[in-house]
Write an enzyme that holds these catalytic residues in place. Sequence first.
Site, PDB file in Angstrom:
ATOM      1  N   ARG A   1       0.338   1.242   8.306  1.00 56.99           N
ATOM      2  CA  ARG A   1       0.689   1.133   9.728  1.00 56.99           C
ATOM      3  C   ARG A   1       1.359   2.401  10.241  1.00 56.99           C
ATOM      4  O   ARG A   1       1.314   2.711  11.426  1.00 56.99           O
ATOM      5  CB  ARG A   1       1.563  -0.098   9.951  1.00 56.99           C
ATOM      6  CG  ARG A   1       2.898  -0.057   9.246  1.00 56.99           C
ATOM      7  CD  ARG A   1       3.523  -1.436   9.089  1.00 56.99           C
ATOM      8  NE  ARG A   1       2.784  -2.239   8.109  1.00 56.99           N
ATOM      9  CZ  ARG A   1       3.091  -3.498   7.791  1.00 56.99           C
ATOM     10  NH1 ARG A   1       4.103  -4.100   8.415  1.00 56.99           N
ATOM     11  NH2 ARG A   1       2.385  -4.157   6.895  1.00 56.99           N
TER      12      ARG A   1
ATOM     13  N   LYS B   1       3.624  -0.672  -6.506  1.00 49.21           N
ATOM     14  CA  LYS B   1       2.822  -1.843  -6.860  1.00 49.21           C
ATOM     15  C   LYS B   1       2.892  -2.043  -8.370  1.00 49.21           C
ATOM     16  O   LYS B   1       2.985  -1.074  -9.131  1.00 49.21           O
ATOM     17  CB  LYS B   1       1.369  -1.640  -6.435  1.00 49.21           C
ATOM     18  CG  LYS B   1       1.183  -1.522  -4.933  1.00 49.21           C
ATOM     19  CD  LYS B   1      -0.280  -1.277  -4.592  1.00 49.21           C
ATOM     20  CE  LYS B   1      -0.460  -0.993  -3.119  1.00 49.21           C
ATOM     21  NZ  LYS B   1      -0.192  -2.164  -2.267  1.00 49.21           N
TER      22      LYS B   1
END
Length: 454
Positions: A313, A239
Site C-alpha cells: 500500500r 514472514k
Amino acid sequence: MLNFLEKHLNENIILEAVFKGDNLPEYTVEKNFYITEFLNNKKAVIYLGEKDKFKKESLNSLIDVLISLSRTYELNLSSFLVNDITATFFVNKLVEKYEFKNAKLYNVKTDKKEEENNLFVVYNNLKELDSEIKKVKVLADAVNFARNLQVTPPNVCNSEWLAEEVKKEVGKDSNLKVNVLTKKEIEKLNMGLLLSVNKGSMYEPRLVSIEYIGNPNSKEKTVFVGKGITFDSGGYNIKTGRYMVGMKFDMSGAAIVASALKAISQLNPKANVGAVLAITDNRVNGDANLPDAVWKSMNGKTVEINNTDAEGRLVLADGMTYAIRNLNATRVITVATLTGAILVALGQTYTGAFSTSDNLWKEIEVAAKETDELVWRLPLHDDFAKFIKKSVVADLKNTDFTGNGGSISAAMFLKEFAENAEFAHLDIAGTAEISDKPMGVMVKTLVQLALNKK
C-alpha cells in the site's frame, strides 16, 4: 499447433460433435466428452450429451479436452455450433485456453518434453472469425507476457530487471510512451513511501509509466497502478516459514497493468489509458524500514509504519499520486496482491474489488463479465479507517491492528491518496497465482474496460 482451415485436409482423423438422440455411429461410447474413433473411415466423434443442455457454460470442459488431445485431429467446427454457441464464441474460448496452456513461460527444467500434436479447426467462413482470432491472440499474448514475468524467480526478476523487461517489450509499440524513473528521479519527486520500502534492498527502485492516448479530444484518463514488489520478505516484520514462499508473485500487479497497456495499444480503443508500475523488493538489511518509522508520501501525507510487511500500500500510494499529478489521471485503478485477508473472504475464486464510484465499478463489472473473469465488490466505509487515522505522530498508520476487515482497511488506506480522482482497487492476492501457476488475472478485464469506451 492450433491451425484454422476452410476445407478439410483429409490427412488426419476428422472429429465431430454428436449428441444424445442423434443417429449415432455403431459402437459410439455415450459418455460426456468421450471420443470414439472409427479409424477405418478416418473419423471420430465426441459425445456431448443432451443437445439442449449444451450451452456456453458447457464449453470450458469441452475445450479442456480439445487442447489436450493425444493425436492430431481435424475439428469440424460447425458440428459444435448449437444453441447459444456461435463460431466466434467457440473460437475465442478455444484460442484463449490453447494459448494459456501452451505458453512458453520461464522454465529451466532439463527434461522438458514438447508435444507435437496439431489441432486443425475447419470452418467454411474463416473471414467471419478473422478479427476475433486476432483480438484473442493479442489478449493471450499480453496475458502470457504478464504470466512469464510473474513466474520468473526473484534472483532474476529484481526491480531493475523488471523495469527493463517491461520497457523492452512495451517500448516496441509506437502507440505507447514509456518512461522509466531511476532512484535519483524518484527522490526528486519526494516519493518517501516507495523509497522507504526500498531501503532494505541492494537494487534501486524503479517507477515505470506507460501512456496510450486513443482520444486526444478527451480529458478523461484512466491509469492503472500496479504493485511491483519483486520479492516480499516482510521486512523487519518478517514472514515466517512457508509464508515467504511464493513471494516472487508480489509483483503481479505491475506485470498485469503493463501487459494490459501492451494489448490496449494493439487494439486501439478510443480511450486514454496509462499504467504506473511502482517497483522494488522488500528485504532486510541494516538500513531497512523500521516499525515506528515515519515517512512523507509524494502527496505530502505522513505515514507511521506499524508493519513493514504492509509495504504494498505504501508503494501504491506514491504510484497513485504520480498517476494523478504527473499523468493527469481522472480515474485510478490499483492492482495488487495486497492482503492475505482477501483469501479468507473470497478464496482463490474471486478478485476483490473496491470503488469510490458506482459508475466505475459498474464498468469494471461489465468488462469482467464480458471476459469471463470473476470479480466481487466489497465495501469502502469510514469505520475501517478509524484505526489507521489514530497515529499520534503522523497522518496515517499503514496497518489496522484490530484484525477486522483487513482487505477493506487496506483499500481505505489507498483511498486516502485518491485526491479528486475516481478510485477503484483490485485485490488479486487470491487470484494472481494458483498452486504456483501464474494466472495473469485481470489483464483481459482492464483491456475490455478500455475497449468499452466509445
